[in-house]
Design a protein around this motif. Sequence first.
Motif, PDB file in Angstrom:
ATOM      1  N   MET A   1       0.863  -1.183   0.000  1.00 31.45           N
ATOM      2  CA  MET A   1       0.000   0.000   0.000  1.00 31.45           C
ATOM      3  C   MET A   1       0.904   1.239   0.000  1.00 31.45           C
ATOM      4  O   MET A   1       1.843   1.329   0.780  1.00 31.45           O
ATOM      5  CB  MET A   1      -0.851  -0.018   1.282  1.00 31.45           C
ATOM      6  CG  MET A   1      -1.704   1.203   1.487  1.00 31.45           C
ATOM      7  SD  MET A   1      -2.790   1.036   2.936  1.00 31.45           S
ATOM      8  CE  MET A   1      -3.910  -0.212   2.304  1.00 31.45           C
ATOM      9  N   MET A   6      -2.172   5.952   3.201  1.00 26.37           N
ATOM     10  CA  MET A   6      -2.188   5.912   4.655  1.00 26.37           C
ATOM     11  C   MET A   6      -2.156   7.333   5.190  1.00 26.37           C
ATOM     12  O   MET A   6      -1.107   7.880   5.453  1.00 26.37           O
ATOM     13  CB  MET A   6      -0.953   5.165   5.157  1.00 26.37           C
ATOM     14  CG  MET A   6      -0.999   3.695   4.954  1.00 26.37           C
ATOM     15  SD  MET A   6       0.059   2.948   6.185  1.00 26.37           S
ATOM     16  CE  MET A   6      -0.073   1.264   5.636  1.00 26.37           C
ATOM     17  N   GLU A  54       4.712   0.980   9.693  1.00 30.81           N
ATOM     18  CA  GLU A  54       3.529   1.845   9.533  1.00 30.81           C
ATOM     19  C   GLU A  54       2.369   0.928   9.161  1.00 30.81           C
ATOM     20  O   GLU A  54       2.453   0.197   8.166  1.00 30.81           O
ATOM     21  CB  GLU A  54       3.756   2.859   8.408  1.00 30.81           C
ATOM     22  CG  GLU A  54       4.398   4.139   8.824  1.00 30.81           C
ATOM     23  CD  GLU A  54       4.531   5.096   7.637  1.00 30.81           C
ATOM     24  OE1 GLU A  54       4.115   4.723   6.519  1.00 30.81           O
ATOM     25  OE2 GLU A  54       5.071   6.179   7.842  1.00 30.81           O
ATOM     26  N   LEU A  55       1.299   0.959   9.938  1.00 26.85           N
ATOM     27  CA  LEU A  55       0.142   0.100   9.669  1.00 26.85           C
ATOM     28  C   LEU A  55      -1.086   0.970   9.405  1.00 26.85           C
ATOM     29  O   LEU A  55      -1.313   1.976  10.087  1.00 26.85           O
ATOM     30  CB  LEU A  55      -0.122  -0.815  10.867  1.00 26.85           C
ATOM     31  CG  LEU A  55       1.029  -1.733  11.293  1.00 26.85           C
ATOM     32  CD1 LEU A  55       0.665  -2.503  12.559  1.00 26.85           C
ATOM     33  CD2 LEU A  55       1.423  -2.688  10.166  1.00 26.85           C
ATOM     34  N   ALA A  56      -1.891   0.533   8.422  1.00 32.32           N
ATOM     35  CA  ALA A  56      -3.109   1.288   8.113  1.00 32.32           C
ATOM     36  C   ALA A  56      -4.126   1.122   9.249  1.00 32.32           C
ATOM     37  O   ALA A  56      -4.985   1.979   9.469  1.00 32.32           O
ATOM     38  CB  ALA A  56      -3.696   0.778   6.802  1.00 32.32           C
ATOM     39  N   MET A  70       2.861 -10.582  12.849  1.00 32.74           N
ATOM     40  CA  MET A  70       3.988 -10.384  11.925  1.00 32.74           C
ATOM     41  C   MET A  70       5.294 -10.860  12.576  1.00 32.74           C
ATOM     42  O   MET A  70       6.140 -11.477  11.927  1.00 32.74           O
ATOM     43  CB  MET A  70       4.117  -8.895  11.576  1.00 32.74           C
ATOM     44  CG  MET A  70       3.035  -8.351  10.697  1.00 32.74           C
ATOM     45  SD  MET A  70       3.196  -6.555  10.539  1.00 32.74           S
ATOM     46  CE  MET A  70       1.989  -6.249   9.246  1.00 32.74           C
ATOM     47  N   LEU A  74       7.315 -13.738  10.815  1.00 29.99           N
ATOM     48  CA  LEU A  74       8.454 -13.312   9.970  1.00 29.99           C
ATOM     49  C   LEU A  74       9.572 -12.612  10.735  1.00 29.99           C
ATOM     50  O   LEU A  74      10.737 -12.926  10.586  1.00 29.99           O
ATOM     51  CB  LEU A  74       7.957 -12.366   8.869  1.00 29.99           C
ATOM     52  CG  LEU A  74       9.036 -11.848   7.923  1.00 29.99           C
ATOM     53  CD1 LEU A  74       9.471 -12.948   6.948  1.00 29.99           C
ATOM     54  CD2 LEU A  74       8.569 -10.622   7.167  1.00 29.99           C
TER      55      LEU A  74
ATOM     56  N   ALA B  33       7.857  -8.903   1.955  1.00 34.56           N
ATOM     57  CA  ALA B  33       7.661 -10.255   2.502  1.00 34.56           C
ATOM     58  C   ALA B  33       6.375 -10.312   3.336  1.00 34.56           C
ATOM     59  O   ALA B  33       5.614 -11.288   3.257  1.00 34.56           O
ATOM     60  CB  ALA B  33       8.865 -10.640   3.360  1.00 34.56           C
ATOM     61  N   LEU B  34       6.107  -9.263   4.090  1.00 34.29           N
ATOM     62  CA  LEU B  34       4.879  -9.237   4.901  1.00 34.29           C
ATOM     63  C   LEU B  34       3.658  -9.279   3.991  1.00 34.29           C
ATOM     64  O   LEU B  34       2.692 -10.002   4.242  1.00 34.29           O
ATOM     65  CB  LEU B  34       4.859  -7.995   5.782  1.00 34.29           C
ATOM     66  CG  LEU B  34       5.827  -7.994   6.965  1.00 34.29           C
ATOM     67  CD1 LEU B  34       5.875  -6.629   7.628  1.00 34.29           C
ATOM     68  CD2 LEU B  34       5.444  -9.075   7.983  1.00 34.29           C
ATOM     69  N   GLN B  35       3.720  -8.522   2.898  1.00 31.73           N
ATOM     70  CA  GLN B  35       2.572  -8.524   1.966  1.00 31.73           C
ATOM     71  C   GLN B  35       2.425  -9.903   1.321  1.00 31.73           C
ATOM     72  O   GLN B  35       1.332 -10.430   1.192  1.00 31.73           O
ATOM     73  CB  GLN B  35       2.751  -7.432   0.922  1.00 31.73           C
ATOM     74  CG  GLN B  35       2.431  -6.055   1.521  1.00 31.73           C
ATOM     75  CD  GLN B  35       2.837  -4.895   0.640  1.00 31.73           C
ATOM     76  OE1 GLN B  35       3.294  -5.089  -0.487  1.00 31.73           O
ATOM     77  NE2 GLN B  35       2.703  -3.691   1.177  1.00 31.73           N
ATOM     78  N   LEU B  37       3.091 -12.614   2.681  1.00 29.59           N
ATOM     79  CA  LEU B  37       2.506 -13.509   3.693  1.00 29.59           C
ATOM     80  C   LEU B  37       1.020 -13.204   3.923  1.00 29.59           C
ATOM     81  O   LEU B  37       0.377 -13.831   4.756  1.00 29.59           O
ATOM     82  CB  LEU B  37       3.258 -13.366   5.023  1.00 29.59           C
ATOM     83  CG  LEU B  37       4.632 -14.018   5.094  1.00 29.59           C
ATOM     84  CD1 LEU B  37       5.350 -13.617   6.381  1.00 29.59           C
ATOM     85  CD2 LEU B  37       4.517 -15.538   5.012  1.00 29.59           C
ATOM     86  N   PHE B  39      -0.268 -10.038   4.734  1.00 22.63           N
ATOM     87  CA  PHE B  39      -0.580  -8.885   5.575  1.00 22.63           C
ATOM     88  C   PHE B  39      -0.871  -7.679   4.667  1.00 22.63           C
ATOM     89  O   PHE B  39      -0.032  -7.306   3.844  1.00 22.63           O
ATOM     90  CB  PHE B  39       0.591  -8.553   6.496  1.00 22.63           C
ATOM     91  CG  PHE B  39       0.830  -9.569   7.587  1.00 22.63           C
ATOM     92  CD1 PHE B  39       1.868 -10.498   7.499  1.00 22.63           C
ATOM     93  CD2 PHE B  39       0.006  -9.593   8.705  1.00 22.63           C
ATOM     94  CE1 PHE B  39       2.074 -11.440   8.499  1.00 22.63           C
ATOM     95  CE2 PHE B  39       0.221 -10.524   9.714  1.00 22.63           C
ATOM     96  CZ  PHE B  39       1.254 -11.445   9.611  1.00 22.63           C
ATOM     97  N   GLY B  41      -2.281  -3.498   4.328  1.00 17.76           N
ATOM     98  CA  GLY B  41      -2.214  -2.283   5.158  1.00 17.76           C
ATOM     99  C   GLY B  41      -0.851  -2.079   5.779  1.00 17.76           C
ATOM    100  O   GLY B  41      -0.721  -1.543   6.883  1.00 17.76           O
ATOM    101  N   VAL B  42       0.184  -2.495   5.050  1.00 14.32           N
ATOM    102  CA  VAL B  42       1.550  -2.291   5.563  1.00 14.32           C
ATOM    103  C   VAL B  42       2.182  -1.146   4.786  1.00 14.32           C
ATOM    104  O   VAL B  42       2.298  -1.218   3.586  1.00 14.32           O
ATOM    105  CB  VAL B  42       2.416  -3.576   5.376  1.00 14.32           C
ATOM    106  CG1 VAL B  42       3.813  -3.360   5.954  1.00 14.32           C
ATOM    107  CG2 VAL B  42       1.743  -4.775   6.028  1.00 14.32           C
TER     108      VAL B  42
END
Lengths: 89, 89
Positions: A1, A6, A54-56, A70, A74, B33-35, B37, B39, B41-42
Amino acid sequence: MSDTAMSHPTKAVVTVTLKNGVLDPQGKAVGHALQTLGFSGVGEVRIGRVIELELAETDPERARQTAEDMARKLLANTVIESFRVEIKS
Amino acid sequence: MSDTAMSHPTKAVVTVTLKNGVLDPQGKAVGHALQTLGFSGVGEVRIGRVIELELAETDPERARQTAEDMARKLLANTVIESFRVEIKS
């Protein structure tokens, strides 16, 4: 994103450190280097990671759970590392 | 100095992070990597180091100055990184 999507991100800080008892060769090396540079009175040195996210998600509790998820999936090797999460609005 | 010589060490925590504007490829990789997986809204992800030091110095202010000196001389690359010191008794 993208960042523009955001407007008001929640900031989560995940600190990952080695569990007690796990050998920290990097910390030992830094300890020796500090002594070589002339610093005395240096005991144990432990090195960890800090991950700023940073998280939405705007709800602090849900943001905490997401960051913990997370970390488990990871960011941390939970066999040898422990983590803590701080939420900053 | 061995741990036994430090009956009551002062704990200093030095957190080192990249200065704003400095590209963080590691952070970008973790973000992707988080996306991957699942996730969503990162936003931006920034990775830093946390160095936990045991110091024989018992005066908190002198311990802070010592830790800051260590950060400037070894723990942080002050060209691209900034650091902050927390003293924990």
